[in-house]
Design an enzyme around this catalytic site. Structure first.
Site, mmCIF file in Angstrom:
data_model
loop_
_atom_site.group_PDB
_atom_site.id
_atom_site.type_symbol
_atom_site.label_atom_id
_atom_site.label_comp_id
_atom_site.label_asym_id
_atom_site.label_seq_id
_atom_site.Cartn_x
_atom_site.Cartn_y
_atom_site.Cartn_z
ATOM 1 N N HIS A 90 0.744 -1.177 0.141
ATOM 2 C CA HIS A 90 -0.006 -0.068 0.109
ATOM 3 C C HIS A 90 0.858 1.186 -0.107
ATOM 4 C CE1 HIS A 90 0.330 0.907 4.340
ATOM 5 N NE2 HIS A 90 0.564 -0.374 4.542
ATOM 6 N N ASP A 92 -0.209 4.142 0.660
ATOM 7 C CA ASP A 92 -0.775 5.116 1.407
ATOM 8 C C ASP A 92 -0.007 5.198 2.795
ATOM 9 O OD1 ASP A 92 -2.163 2.943 1.968
ATOM 10 O OD2 ASP A 92 -3.726 4.151 2.813
ATOM 11 N N ASP A 123 6.022 1.614 7.393
ATOM 12 C CA ASP A 123 4.492 1.074 7.078
ATOM 13 C C ASP A 123 4.273 2.194 5.877
ATOM 14 O OD1 ASP A 123 2.082 0.170 7.180
ATOM 15 O OD2 ASP A 123 1.493 0.991 8.956
ATOM 16 N N GLU A 156 -5.077 1.436 2.272
ATOM 17 C CA GLU A 156 -4.901 0.090 3.410
ATOM 18 C C GLU A 156 -5.232 0.923 4.835
ATOM 19 O OE1 GLU A 156 -3.552 -2.340 6.432
ATOM 20 O OE2 GLU A 156 -2.912 -0.304 5.973
ATOM 21 N N GLU A 157 -4.625 2.057 4.808
ATOM 22 C CA GLU A 157 -4.628 2.681 6.324
ATOM 23 C C GLU A 157 -6.237 3.306 6.570
ATOM 24 O OE1 GLU A 157 -2.526 2.376 8.104
ATOM 25 O OE2 GLU A 157 -0.743 2.284 7.315
ATOM 26 N N ASP A 183 3.774 -6.241 4.574
ATOM 27 C CA ASP A 183 3.194 -5.084 5.506
ATOM 28 C C ASP A 183 3.223 -5.442 6.967
ATOM 29 O OD1 ASP A 183 2.078 -2.644 6.074
ATOM 30 O OD2 ASP A 183 0.051 -3.303 5.748
ATOM 31 N N HIS A 430 2.441 4.897 12.440
ATOM 32 C CA HIS A 430 1.456 5.621 12.645
ATOM 33 C C HIS A 430 1.611 6.710 13.844
ATOM 34 C CE1 HIS A 430 -1.955 2.215 11.543
ATOM 35 N NE2 HIS A 430 -0.720 2.317 10.839
HETATM 36 N N1 BES Z 1 1.038 -2.520 8.720
HETATM 37 C C1 BES Z 1 -0.176 -2.092 9.378
HETATM 38 C C2 BES Z 1 -0.607 -3.586 10.033
HETATM 39 C C3 BES Z 1 0.474 -4.088 11.138
HETATM 40 C C4 BES Z 1 0.549 -3.507 12.333
HETATM 41 C C5 BES Z 1 1.360 -5.107 10.742
HETATM 42 C C6 BES Z 1 1.240 -3.700 13.172
HETATM 43 C C7 BES Z 1 2.151 -5.705 11.741
HETATM 44 C C8 BES Z 1 2.253 -4.821 13.107
HETATM 45 C C9 BES Z 1 -1.059 -1.417 8.589
HETATM 46 O O1 BES Z 1 -0.845 -0.641 7.608
HETATM 47 C C10 BES Z 1 -2.194 -1.116 9.488
HETATM 48 O O2 BES Z 1 -1.874 -0.228 10.381
HETATM 49 N N2 BES Z 1 -3.526 -1.320 9.364
HETATM 50 C C11 BES Z 1 -4.526 -0.978 9.745
HETATM 51 C C12 BES Z 1 -5.763 -1.580 9.334
HETATM 52 C C13 BES Z 1 -7.262 -0.978 9.549
HETATM 53 C C14 BES Z 1 -7.125 0.444 9.147
HETATM 54 C C15 BES Z 1 -8.209 -1.788 8.920
HETATM 55 C C16 BES Z 1 -4.512 -1.375 11.477
HETATM 56 O O3 BES Z 1 -4.294 -2.289 11.997
HETATM 57 O O4 BES Z 1 -5.039 -0.395 12.166
HETATM 58 ZN ZN ZN Z 2 0.785 -0.936 6.567
#
Ligand code: BES
Ligand code: ZN
Length: 459
Positions: A90, A92, A123, A156-157, A183, A430
């Site tokens: 992703h 974004d 990320d 994705e975010e 990811d 984040h």
């Molecule tokens: N890369 C992350 C997911 C992740 C977080 C993997 C921690 C490994 C360790 C991804 O970009 C993310 O933050 N996803 C969101 C998805 C949501 C908005 C549906 C999340 O987990 O909050």
């Molecule tokens: Zn991510």
């Protein structure tokens, strides 16, 4: 084959500076997906991505519009008989605010020590670059040994809300043997990691309405039920004293951990002390009977992400608020479904909410949890690649975060995902001062070269 491996690895080592320059260029594009003000940056990031695929001489490179942010596709199908890998990414990123907490500007990538700092570097722009550069290394040294299909989204975010429809409408285009998804990250710089399960997400907004307008709390206090208090009581009732979620039926579809899986998870060194240190809280909380790693990876949760009501300015104001609102999200585990949680919450509110207020529950985005086949041959190929580079057997981990695409490709394309990545737990994705540990990233690129070559030995 041995010589292609050698040559491609040498290429990666010689071109580190160039790879870094290219990553910095990508990071300068503030492709924040949740903010309409950034829509031209989103387009620029998609164009940048497409240009990279072109320069790798991918075929059918195309930017597909969606209802919101475009999806970038490209493919290389030059090795008939070899496996076809769907490479996910992703482009974004999360918003960078609060900006005053960044030591250097989030979209001006800066090196300090062994790390590169920028929004999205871990990320996951760094992870996408690792894929691009591993493929480049192979392409310039004997050729890409497997078939590739790139699926790079821009939502994705914010929950990948248009990705499911895109995949469903392009099943032939995306047909593959398995997906590779970088990811998720590693447990530590000396701990290569394979993620085999992700939690899903159900995001809800709960609004409680009292009187049509704010009221004087002296004149009406005592006869009007305060919506902020009602909301607080409703939220308080969503957990019991054992830390379990009380929504009716919430645990019905939760798959329990097997003893074998608990033993594998127990290999992971992070324990209570680790979580105490990482979070800075005075004591941990959670459903009783599980270790922290089990709780974050294999048990569902309910959290309040934020709440607002009434007067929150400086000084005082004596009112009864007209409404109160909370953003509530649940992390889900197999085989829970986001829409079921919405229904369960509705039932909870129908039973518990007093007749003195009106309420409304809005279903925001969601994503299904996933669990992947740990013995898939492609997982073995990746495990071998990690071991070649790090010299230790990788850890197998259940991730608490969510990546909606994993269950989408499982359900719609019928394929498993190999889930990895070269971010570290302290990358602060984040949050402010997101970073990427460059020595780990360079190793990651080498691991991907090994991975693609290992795949040719599968058949
Ligand atoms: N890369 C992350 C997911 C992740 C977080 C993997 C921690 C490994 C360790 C991804 O970009 C993310 O933050 N996803 C969101 C998805 C949501 C908005 C549906 C999340 O987990 O909050
Ligand atoms: Zn991510």
């Amino acid at each position: 084959m041995a010589s292609q491996r050698e040559a491609a690895i040498q290429y990666v080592r010689k071109n580190r500076e160039k790879f870094l320059t290219s990553l910095k260029e990508f990071l300068q594009i503030p492709s924040v997906s949740n903010d309409p003000l950034h829509s031209s940056d989103i387009r620029q990031a998609a164009n940048w991505m497409a240009a990279q695929l072109h320069s790798l001489r991918m075929q059918r490179v195309q930017i597909y519009p969606t209802m919101r942010h475009p999806i970038v596709y490209g493919e290389y199908l030059g090795v008939p008989g070899a496996p076809t890998v769907l490479l996910y990414g992703h482009y974004d990123v999360q918003p960078a605010e609060p900006l005053d907490q960044w030591k250097t500007s989030p979209f001006d990538p800066t090196i300090r020590g062994e790390n590169l700092y920028a929004r999205g570097v871990s990320d996951m722009k760094g992870q996408i670059l690792a894929l691009l550069k591993a493929v480049e290394a192979l392409s310039k040294n004997g050729g890409i040994p497997v078939n590739l299909k790139w699926l790079i989204e821009g939502e994705e975010e914010i929950g990948s809300m248009n990705l499911g429809a895109f995949i469903a409408n392009h099943k032939d285009l995306l047909a593959c043997d398995f997906a590779f998804n970088p990811d998720a990250g590693m447990l530590g710089e000396d701990k290569p990691t394979i993620t085999y399960a992700l939690r899903g997400l159900a995001y809800l907004e709960l609004r409680v309405y009292g009187p049509p307008t704010e009221l004087h709390s002296g004149v009406f206090g005592g006869v009007v039920h305060n919506p902020a208090i009602v909301l607080a009581e409703l939220i308080a009732g969503m957990h019991d004293s054992q830390g379990r979620v009380t929504l009716p039926g919430f645990y019905d579809k939760v798959r329990e951990l097997t003893p074998e899986e608990r033993a594998e998870l127990a290999r992971i060194p992070s324990d209570e002390k680790y979580y105490l240190e990482k979070t800075g809280v005075p004591a941990l909380y959670g459903e009783q009977g599980f270790t922290p790693n089990e709780l974050t990876g294999a048990r569902p949760t309910l959290d309040v992400n934020g709440m607002i009501s009434g007067f929150t300015g400086s000084g005082t104001k004596t009112i009864i608020p007209a409404w109160a609102m909370a953003k509530i999200s649940c992390r889900l585990v197999p085989d829970q479904r986001p829409h079921d949680v919405y229904e369960q919450m509705k039932r909870y509110l129908e039973e518990k909410a007093p007749k003195t207020v009106r309420w409304e529950l809005v279903e925001m985005h969601g994503g299904n949890p996933s669990i992947s086949e740990r013995n898939h041959p492609a997982v073995q190929a990746f495990a071998q690649a990690l071991e070649t580079v790090w010299g230790v057997r990788p850890y197998f981990k259940r991730e608490g975060g969510s990546i909606p695409v994993v269950s989408l490709v499982q359900d719609l394309l019928g394929v498993e995902s190999v889930i990895g990545g070269f971010g570290l737990p302290d990358d602060n994705f984040h949050g402010p001062n997101e970073k990427l540990h460059l020595p780990t990233w360079y190793k990651g690129i080498e691991a991907l070269v090994h991975f693609f070559l290992n795949l040719t030995e599968l058949r």
